[in-house]
Design a protein around this motif. Structure first.
Motif, mmCIF file in Angstrom:
data_model
loop_
_atom_site.group_PDB
_atom_site.id
_atom_site.type_symbol
_atom_site.label_atom_id
_atom_site.label_comp_id
_atom_site.label_asym_id
_atom_site.label_seq_id
_atom_site.Cartn_x
_atom_site.Cartn_y
_atom_site.Cartn_z
ATOM 1 N N GLY A 216 67.780 43.781 -19.052
ATOM 2 C CA GLY A 216 67.628 45.126 -19.561
ATOM 3 C C GLY A 216 68.623 46.059 -18.906
ATOM 4 O O GLY A 216 69.489 45.657 -18.134
ATOM 5 N N SER A 217 68.485 47.330 -19.216
ATOM 6 C CA SER A 217 69.392 48.331 -18.677
ATOM 7 C C SER A 217 69.272 48.391 -17.161
ATOM 8 O O SER A 217 68.202 48.644 -16.613
ATOM 9 C CB SER A 217 69.049 49.702 -19.291
ATOM 10 N N GLY A 218 70.379 48.100 -16.487
ATOM 11 C CA GLY A 218 70.401 48.226 -15.038
ATOM 12 C C GLY A 218 69.837 47.051 -14.281
ATOM 13 O O GLY A 218 69.703 47.118 -13.060
ATOM 14 N N ARG A 219 69.535 45.942 -14.955
ATOM 15 C CA ARG A 219 69.008 44.780 -14.222
ATOM 16 C C ARG A 219 69.353 43.496 -14.961
ATOM 17 O O ARG A 219 69.667 43.512 -16.148
ATOM 18 C CB ARG A 219 67.498 44.896 -14.040
ATOM 19 N N GLU A 220 69.314 42.401 -14.202
ATOM 20 C CA GLU A 220 69.621 41.082 -14.732
ATOM 21 C C GLU A 220 68.526 40.125 -14.288
ATOM 22 O O GLU A 220 67.629 40.472 -13.526
ATOM 23 C CB GLU A 220 70.984 40.598 -14.196
ATOM 24 N N SER A 221 68.642 38.855 -14.773
ATOM 25 C CA SER A 221 67.798 37.775 -14.286
ATOM 26 C C SER A 221 68.710 36.804 -13.551
ATOM 27 O O SER A 221 69.450 36.016 -14.166
ATOM 28 C CB SER A 221 67.074 37.072 -15.447
ATOM 29 N N LEU A 222 68.658 36.885 -12.204
ATOM 30 C CA LEU A 222 69.617 36.150 -11.372
ATOM 31 C C LEU A 222 68.900 35.259 -10.378
ATOM 32 O O LEU A 222 67.722 35.427 -10.091
ATOM 33 C CB LEU A 222 70.507 37.130 -10.611
ATOM 34 N N ALA A 223 69.731 34.296 -9.797
ATOM 35 C CA ALA A 223 69.305 33.472 -8.661
ATOM 36 C C ALA A 223 70.556 33.136 -7.855
ATOM 37 O O ALA A 223 71.680 33.135 -8.380
ATOM 38 C CB ALA A 223 68.607 32.207 -9.141
ATOM 39 N N TYR A 224 70.379 32.873 -6.536
ATOM 40 C CA TYR A 224 71.493 32.482 -5.672
ATOM 41 C C TYR A 224 71.501 30.976 -5.515
ATOM 42 O O TYR A 224 70.461 30.325 -5.452
ATOM 43 C CB TYR A 224 71.358 33.128 -4.293
ATOM 44 N N TYR A 225 72.766 30.457 -5.388
ATOM 45 C CA TYR A 225 72.932 29.021 -5.136
ATOM 46 C C TYR A 225 73.793 28.832 -3.902
ATOM 47 O O TYR A 225 74.872 29.422 -3.789
ATOM 48 C CB TYR A 225 73.588 28.327 -6.333
#
Length: 929
Positions: free
Chosen positions: A80-89
């Motif tokens: 959405g506006s101003g955010r993501e769906s992330l993860a670190y590797y």
């Protein structure tokens, strides 16, 4: 056909305003693990990865909440506006690969990762990003639908790679499996993560089946209703449909479940419907035939029966092997709507009627002995005068809704095992009671459960000289009579045999015949097939043999279904005394049957119930009433004019065939009355009178005042007409009633009765009067009576309906006119008064109403007399194909003589005839002219 009770899903249990608020105020800084609730945008992926040796480490928790991977209810990762769906590797070997990486699960519309809400399988591509390394675009995708290729060697490829794809367990939320990175040339492990699952939207399906068939409660008939043998059953089935996964949930997804069937307050099926004792209904979660409740869920066995359905059950095209949760309802006695005569011509059950009667000997079913029941309070003396017994004191009215079982609601207690919010759709049928309890309401039609008897009566008749009758009737004591029964006997069900003896258990029937008679109860003679219709009065010295009142026939059916049963019993009028009981000879022959209303009755005791209930199931099948050979009285015949205070146009039009009837309503009646009273006042000015009578010769006597040369007779007070001299005259009575005790023929008489201070204004015709040539005007009403004034009331009263029928048996012909406050059909209930406790009411002639039929009928001209015809009796046998005069003393009027021999049998005939210059009647604008 099968009917499914589908409870529609309501996905959000909050108002639209609250939904909008939830969306606009949604925050992603909640701690992962709090759950994915209704109103949330998505559910987090959280937890620590536990990769095998050699794999890098994936982390969702180290990303800020605003950017932590979050899966929407649709299955796509949120962006959405101003955010993501992330993860670190983090690479497995930082020395060989010192770069840090980010996985973006919703990089663009073409590569967004999708978690299938039905299978839990991940698909699509995530994007591998790095701020320290340049990743060629072609190698940046993280593949969830990877293939084994030469550039992708791995032990995972030694078998089907689909076994290692990333997948979410949609019950627990656990995530596992591997994704492939072409750039890293490594698998990335997703083991050890937890997904906050979207709310589980559940639809509830309830089905109620007859046994294991597809017949449901609103379409079941006698042929397919469960047998009342304690083993066949109604099955209440519940299934839960997960609309997100598009499949039924299984027992593993429930921590606990409870099902309880709650019947309506008026539901009761007696085990012994003769004695009104015991409860025939058993609800149980166990079933040994044909279901074997799954042993895999023994923990649920005390609350439900879990069944894995064998085939497609028609629910939303589901596949085989869906799970259901069940309870069973058994009965050891039939319901009332399944009892009665089975008329083979229309394949319908003709239900018995209700009745009362004396109740003498019935066996104690548990002890197996003959015992006298506790006394009641009806007119059934036992000979000593100390006690009385009546069926009405023992059981309620035997109607189809007496022994009935109706499900009010099904109580469901549910606790789901899933680590997610569960939304159970509610509707008018499914209502949530508290956090874990729901009530399902099937409704009266769908929730009414029927059980059929094993013994079904096909024929119960009286045979007199070879002719069959559906009622007891005979007036010739020498005629040969029999009581005949034919029935169908069903064997016990396969379910009963499976439960109680694998075919070895053969229950017995006791078929009982009861005669309503006036005699003392005593031990009956076993094997005596003679039934006597008692003719002795109560208390007679020889009234001591129970073989006059009851026989019992023991029947043990063979091991085959639907056995035919036939039995005839000899019927006789008379009285058998102790001295000749063993010879079965009628020792005393009485001239006639003195029992007012003798009946024969059949009831059955079935020992099948002993296995499950410890006592027999007993129930009534049918009875034969003593026939009333009289026809109902015919309605009044109107030819000409009538007045009543109710609008009877339609009724009178139908009576006369439209032959010129005129009806005066209230307004016209009042105007006419005022005109007539004004004319009378002129005639009687300065005159005085009191009560008096006309003697049998028609001469006026007492306080009667004769005016106009005897053409006008004036009285104040009651007047009796005991004869008529044939000279036309008008009788005017003020403040009194008129008692007509003789016919008025060979001339014409006018009768006017005015009220004074609320007294008088009525006319009473003695019951033996048959012909009146009279024009009658009454402030009150016209009644038939025994010739005396009612005590304490205007209308006549009677000790019984029979007394009234006997007294008013003569036809009445009124040739003239009638203006009164009577009704036409006012004795027919016209409505109800009140709300919940609604009461029928009847119309009276003055416009008021009454709740008492006995009052309303006295004002109804249709019931003014009760002349009846009868079926003739030929050689002691009733001829039901013809109606003739009863020859019981009833008298016809002169109507036939006045109309050329035409005979009609209406109880009351009113033919219009002008007043012919009778004083006072000329004011009526043609009514009396």
């Amino acid at each position: 056909m099968k009917k499914l009770f589908h409870v529609l899903l309501v996905a959000l249990l909050v108002s639209p305003i609250l939904v909008n608020q939830a969306q606009s105020l949604l925050s992603f800084d909640d701690n992962p693990g709090d759950g994915f609730a209704v109103g949330d945008e998505c559910g987090f992926i959280y937890g620590a990865a536990t990769p095998a040796s050699g794999y890098g480490t994936l982390s969702f928790d180290e990303v800020s909440n605003m950017d932590q991977g979050c899966v929407e209810q649709s299955g796509y990762f949120y962006s959405g506006s101003g955010r993501e769906s992330l993860a670190y590797y983090y690479p497995a070997d930082p020395e060989t690969d010192p770069n840090s990486y980010t996985l973006d699960f919703d990089y663009d519309a073409n590569t967004s990762v999708f978690v299938d809400p039905v299978t839990g399988l991940w698909s699509g591509k995530a994007k591998l990003l790095s701020s320290t390394a340049t990743i060629p675009f072609a190698q940046s995708g993280i593949e969830f639908e990877w293939n084994c290729t030469p550039v992708n060697p791995s032990a995972l490829c030694n078998e089907d790679p689909a076994n290692y794809f990333v997948r979410t367990n949609l019950t627990t939320g656990e995530v596992g499996g591997y994704a492939w990175s072409p750039y890293l040339k490594k698998f990335i492990s997703f083991h050890g993560f937890q997904q906050e699952l979207a709310p589980q939207n559940i639809e509830t399906y309830v089905s109620i089946y007859a046994n294991d068939s597809a017949w449901d409660a609103d379409s079941v008939a006698y042929e397919n209703a469960p047998l009342a043998d304690g083993a066949e059953f109604w099955r209440v089935q519940v299934q839960f449909w997960d609309s997100t996964r598009v499949e039924f949930i299984d027992p593993y997804e429930l921590t606990s479940i409870g099902m309880e069937v709650v019947e309506t307050d008026d539901s009761r099926v007696y085990l012994n419907q003769v004695e009104n004792t015991g409860d025939a209904i058993v609800e149980s979660h166990s079933n040994t035939y044909p279901y074997d409740c799954s042993s895999a869920f023994d923990a649920m066995a005390s609350t439900v029966c879990t069944i894995q359905e064998a085939g497609d059950d028609g629910l939303m095209n589901t596949e085989d092997d869906s799970w259901s949760f069940n309870t069973f309802i058994y009965s050891s006695s039939p319901t009332s709507n399944m009892l009665g005569l089975n008329d083979d011509t229309d394949a319908a059950i003709e239900y018995y009627s209700d009745r009362d009667g004396c109740r003498w000997i019935y066996p104690d079913q548990e002890e197996g002995e003959e015992t006298l029941v506790s006394p009641g309070v009806a007119d059934c003396p036992d000979g000593s005068g100390d006690t009385s017994l009546s069926k009405a004191d023992v059981f309620q009215n035997r109607q189809v809704d007496r022994n009935q079982y109706i499900i009010d609601h099904l109580a469901l207690d549910l606790e789901f095992r899933a680590d997610r919010e569960v939304v159970l759709g509610t509707s008018d049928s499914l209502v949530q009671v508290d956090e874990n309890t729901w009530h399902y309401f099937p409704g009266t039609d769908l929730g009414t459960l029927s059980y059929r008897p094993r013994f079904l009566l096909n024929e119960f008749v009286m045979v007199s000289d070879g002719v069959e009758y559906s009622s007891l009737f005979n007036e010739n004591e020498d005629a040969e009579m029999q009581l005949r029964t034919r029935a169908t006997v069903s064997d016990t069900s396969a379910a009963y045999q499976a439960q109680w003896g694998a075919g070895s258990e053969q229950p017995t029937y006791f078929v009982n015949y009861q005669m309503d008679v006036n005699s003392d109860p005593a031990e009956f003679v076993a094997g005596d097939l003679r039934l006597l219709i008692d003719v002795d009065a109560p208390g007679s010295a020889d009234a001591d043999n129970a073989d006059e009142t009851r026989r019992m026939d023991t029947l043990t059916p063979p091991n085959s279904a639907y056995t035919n049963y036939f039995r005839s019993y000899v019927l006789e009028y008379g009285q058998s005394d102790a001295a000749c009981a063993l010879t079965m000879i009628r020792c005393v022959v009485a001239p006639r049957n003195t029992v007012d209303d003798p009946t024969a009755e059949q009831w059955v005791c079935d020992t099948a119930a002993q296995r499950g209930n410890g006592a027999d199931s007993c129930y009534y099948t049918d009875y034969l009433p003593h026939i009333d050979r009289h026809a109902d009285p015919e309605s009044m015949l109107v030819i000409g004019a009538i007045n009543a205070s109710i609008d009877a146009n339609a009724v009178l039009e139908e009576m006369s065939g439209g032959d010129g009837i005129s009806v005066l309503g209230n307004t016209e009646t009042i105007d006419l009355r005022n005109q007539m009273y004004a004319q009378v006042a002129r005639y009687i000015l300065g005159q005085s009178a009191s009560s008096g009578s006309f003697d049998t010769s028609g001469r006026a006597s007492g306080g009667l005042k004769q005016l106009m040369g005897g053409r006008l007779v004036y009285a104040e007070g009651d007047v009796s007409i005991n004869g008529f001299d044939g000279n036309p005259k008008t009788l005017v009575v003020i403040g009194g009633d008129v008692f007509i005790n003789s016919d008025i023929v060979d001339g014409r008489m006018g009768i006017i009765a005015f009220k004074k201070d609320g007294v008088g204004g009525n006319a009473y015709i003695r019951n033996d009067v048959t012909d009146l040539n009279a024009n009658i005007f009454l402030d009150g009403s016209l009644f038939s009576s025994t010739g005396t004034a009612p005590v304490g009331q205007v209308y006549p009263s009677w000790d019984s309906d029979e007394e009234r029928l006997e007294a008013l048996m003569h036809q009445l012909y009124l040739r003239g006119s009638l203006v009164s406050l009577n009704t036409v059909n006012g004795s027919i209930a016209t409505g109800v008064l009140g709300g919940v406790d609604a009461i029928e009411y009847y119309t009276l002639g003055d416009g008021t109403t009454t709740e008492t039929y006995d009052i309303a009928r006295e004002y109804d001209l249709n019931l003014l007399r009760q002349f009846r015809r009868c079926h003739p009796v030929v050689d002691g046998v009733l001829d039901t194909g013809e109606w003739l005069e009863c020859e019981e003393g009833e008298q016809l009027s002169n109507y036939a003589a006045e109309h050329g021999g035409e005979v009609v049998y209406n109880s009351f005939i009113l033919e219009y005839e002008p007043a012919d210059q009778l004083p006072v009647f000329q004011v009526g604008a043609g009514l009396f002219d």
